[in-house]
Write a protein that holds these residues in place. Structure first.
Motif: not given
Length: 768
Positions: A119-125
């Protein structure tokens, strides 16, 4: 100034009240990155553009960019992300747990408060994609123009010292060229030695003979152009010489003065030669002498250039005004009023804020003895009206209760604050103008540990405030407290006069009905002559003999301030007033042409509202209520503020819808019942002789059983009480006619029967 927009947000003001961190970072990066095209040699700039975004992820997985504090508080987590197109620079991350409650984090179900890495990775992208779009927008702003036209960045102030020397006709650059403003040094030479003084005069004459042409070129002087006569005031339409370019030219010229004095000049006096061979000599330093000679050269060049109508910034004509540009409104509508005003390189950003009349500042006249006046008034009013009542009498007790309620009311105090027509201008200050002159406005960076204001800023702000104050509407017509801020963004002379112009535009944008628009202009005097210059720059102010700031309307003066370096005749001042009048009118005409000088017909939706109600001062007690209970109820129910004056003026301040509702209630409370008037009342009590009707919220009248309906000849089986209950019940709203008022007993007699008969007759006459 760089303004970065993302969605509906702006860096200077935004209506959604989002966290301004990311917008502030983007504005700072854009400003620094933009400087690479102006002065990359003096300001460290980033190698590539960067940007910052803030986002929050809701409980349902929705990504919210530029979230408000409420959206952040209810989100699952938020991220502050900064980076370039291909690199990460900074990340801040915060989780809100599982269930937010009242601004705190709670976890009643013992769920894991952490956020999954995917979830954090998608938000960072998502954050990085947003950063890339902002970076691309920054790069587009800085792309070179392909149509061949001259760019703003292609300016003369990028010339090197060698190019400046060549332009001025100097063979070489002096050994040391200072990068500071030559105008900041005080050139004060005083020597009791007559031989040294004569040598100094000789040094000036020799230096002027060598540097006359370069010094005149610095002011744009040209022998080929004929001397022009003084024309009427007009706005210069050409391009001005930037202040930075002039500073570089003056520094080069100053360095050349030092070189000539050290290498070429020879004096008959051995004292001066000895002086240059040593670093100091007596009371005079080497740098002081160079500054003194340089200043004399600049003053003579200024006076001689003015003879042919040349100005220090490239204008032609002593009555010309620098180019004017403006915009109002400049900020979004969440700001009550805003405007940006530019004249030449001087630019100010002004905002206007409207406030509660209660927020005015008490005004104290230093020449009045308030203590003696209060004692005198107390002695005059010391007569005790209750002393004539018998001890224990009902009237005495009632007067004491009324007095105690009146004194306990905090609104009685508000009545003594003299707001509204009771003397706002004299007793309370309702207009403030705050002037801010940061070091960045002159291209200087300083670390301030003390106060941000100084005597100069206070004086300039006071002058601009005095110029606007006479043009404000009377408190009866516009009972607001007004605060204007003037932020100087760039300065090259007359920033206080620009503040007066910008304040006028901001007030008009806020909907303030000014009596007349105000503008200001400075008039200068050439050194050693009577040549007057309109709209002077910083250079002309420094080397000239006068700085005369004049503010006013189209037909008159509202404020002025005079600074001189030598005594002047009254005729010079009178002539300066005439020139200032021409310039002021020219500026007002230009402001009218560019933006218009009419106030906004209605204030913005973000601005609060003030309603004024006039009432009989004897009815003040009905509005206040016991211990201020009625006023407190009004304020709490409608979310408003109320101020009362002793003369019978009520000011209602708050949101527009609330003010409208409260005004209707207050008018009912302070209105009087009159004979022959028709009123809508509420049945509050039923009696066997009739009904008690409440009128205008706080007055009671009797509707006798015989006045309830036209046909009451037959008796009711249940008597009078049955008759009353048949037609009325508690809580009914009915219209009644006031037939009689007994002023002695305070009773009010009402009739519904006569009202119906009158309406029936009117309908009959209308038909026939």
């Amino acid at each position: 100034m760089i303004r970065i927009q993302k969605k509906e947000l702006e860096s200077l003001s935004e209506p959604r009240h989002a966290d301004p961190t990311a917008l502030s970072i983007n504005s700072a990066i854009a400003a620094i990155y933009n400087s690479r095209n102006e002065s990359s040699a003096t300001i460290p700039v980033p190698s590539e553009a960067a940007a910052c975004v803030k986002l929050a992820v809701g409980r349902d997985g929705t990504i919210i960019f530029d979230p408000t504090p409420q959206e952040v508080a209810t989100s699952k987590f938020d991220i502050l992300y900064a980076g370039t197109k291909g690199r990460v620079l900074m990340i801040e991350f915060g989780s809100r747990g599982c269930l937010p409650s009242s601004g705190a984090i709670s976890n009643t179900e013992n769920e894991d408060p952490g956020v999954a890495e995917i979830t954090v990775t998608n938000a960072l992208r998502a954050a990085h994609d947003a950063v890339v779009s902002i970076v691309e927008h920054m790069e587009k702003m800085l792309l070179p123009n392909t149509d061949g036209s001259k760019q703003l960045n292609d300016r003369e102030d990028l010339m090197t010292n060698e190019q400046v020397a060549k332009y001025l006709g100097l063979r070489e650059v002096g050994a040391e060229v200072s990068q500071s403003d030559p105008g900041v040094h005080d050139a004060n030479i005083s020597s009791g030695n007559e031989s040294i003084q004569k040598a100094i005069d000789d040094a000036f004459s020799y230096s002027w003979s060598k540097l006359e042409i370069p010094a005149l070129k610095l002011f744009g002087y040209c022998d080929d152009l004929e001397i022009q006569s003084r024309d009427e005031a007009n706005v210069y339409q050409g391009r001005l010489l930037p202040k930075r370019t002039r500073g570089r030219m003056e520094n080069v010229l100053q360095a050349e003065v030092g070189r000539i004095l050290e290498e070429e000049f020879s004096s008959d006096s051995g004292d001066l030669a000895e002086f240059f061979r040593s670093s100091t000599s007596g009371n005079v330093g080497r740098t002081d002498l160079i500054n003194y000679i340089h200043e004399l050269i600049m003053k003579r060049a200024l006076a001689k250039s003015a003879e042919r109508q040349f100005r220090s910034d490239g204008r032609r004509g002593l009555n010309t005004i620098r180019p004017i540009s403006l915009k109002a409104p400049f900020l979004p509508d969440c700001v009550h009023g805003s405007a940006i005003f530019s004249r030449g390189e001087t630019q100010v950003l002004c905002t206007a804020t409207l406030g509660n009349p209660r927020e005015s500042a008490p005004f104290t006249d230093p020449y009045r003895d308030y203590l003696l006046e209060e004692q005198a008034n107390t002695q005059e009013n010391e007569v005790d009206e209750t002393s004539k009542y018998p001890i224990g009498s009902l009237r005495f007790l009632r007067s004491q209760i009324a007095m105690e309620s009146d004194l306990n009311s905090r609104k009685v105090k508000a009545g003594r604050e003299l707001i509204g027509d009771a003397g706002t201008l004299g007793e309370a200050k309702r207009f403030f103008l705050h002037y801010d002159f940061p070091d960045s406005s002159t291209g200087v960076i300083k670390s301030r540990s003390g106060a941000l204001t100084n005597r100069r800023a206070i004086g300039h702000g006071a002058l601009a405030e005095k110029s606007i104050l006479p043009a404000l509407p009377h408190p009866n017509d516009f009972p607001y407290v007004i605060r204007v801020t003037s932020e100087v963004l760039s300065s090259n002379g007359s920033s206080s006069m620009a503040s007066a112009c910008g304040a006028t535009l901001a007030l008009l944008d806020a909907g303030v009905p000014l009596i007349a628009p105000v503008a200001g202009v400075s008039v200068g005097l050439c050194p050693g002559s009577k040549q007057l210059m309109l709209d002077i720059t910083g250079t002309e102010d420094h080397y000239g003999d006068m700085d005369f700031k004049v503010c006013g309307t189209y037909n008159g003066i509202t404020a002025m301030q005079l600074d001189v370096k030598r005594p002047l005749s009254l005729d010079v001042i009178i002539d300066a007033l005439d020139i200032a009048k021409e310039g002021r009118r020219c500026i007002l005409n230009e402001m009218e042409r560019l933006n218009g000088l009419s106030h906004r017909p209605s204030m913005k939706s973000s601005a609060p509202r003030v309603e004024v109600i006039k009432f009989d001062p004897n009815r003040k007690r009905d509005l206040v209520g016991p211990g201020g209970a009625v006023l407190r109820q009004l304020e709490e129910r409608f979310d408003i503020n109320i101020d009362l004056s002793q003369e019978g003026t009520c000011l209602i301040f708050g949101p527009p819808k609330s003010v409208k509702k409260a005004k209707s209630v207050i008018m009912d409370l302070v209105a009087d019942v009159e004979e022959g008037g028709v009123y809508e009342g509420t049945v509050i009590e039923l009696k066997d002789f009739g009904a008690i009707i409440e009128l205008l919220r706080n007055k009671e009248g009797l509707l006798h059983v015989s006045e309830i309906c036209p046909d009451n000849s037959q008796k009711h089986p249940e008597g009078n009480m049955g008759m009353v209950r048949e037609h009325l019940k508690v809580g009914d709203k009915i219209e009644v006619l006031c037939t009689q008022i007994d002023r002695v007993e305070g009773s009010i007699k009402l009739s519904r029967k006569k009202l119906l008969e009158l309406r029936e007759k009117n309908q009959y006459y209308h038909k026939h």
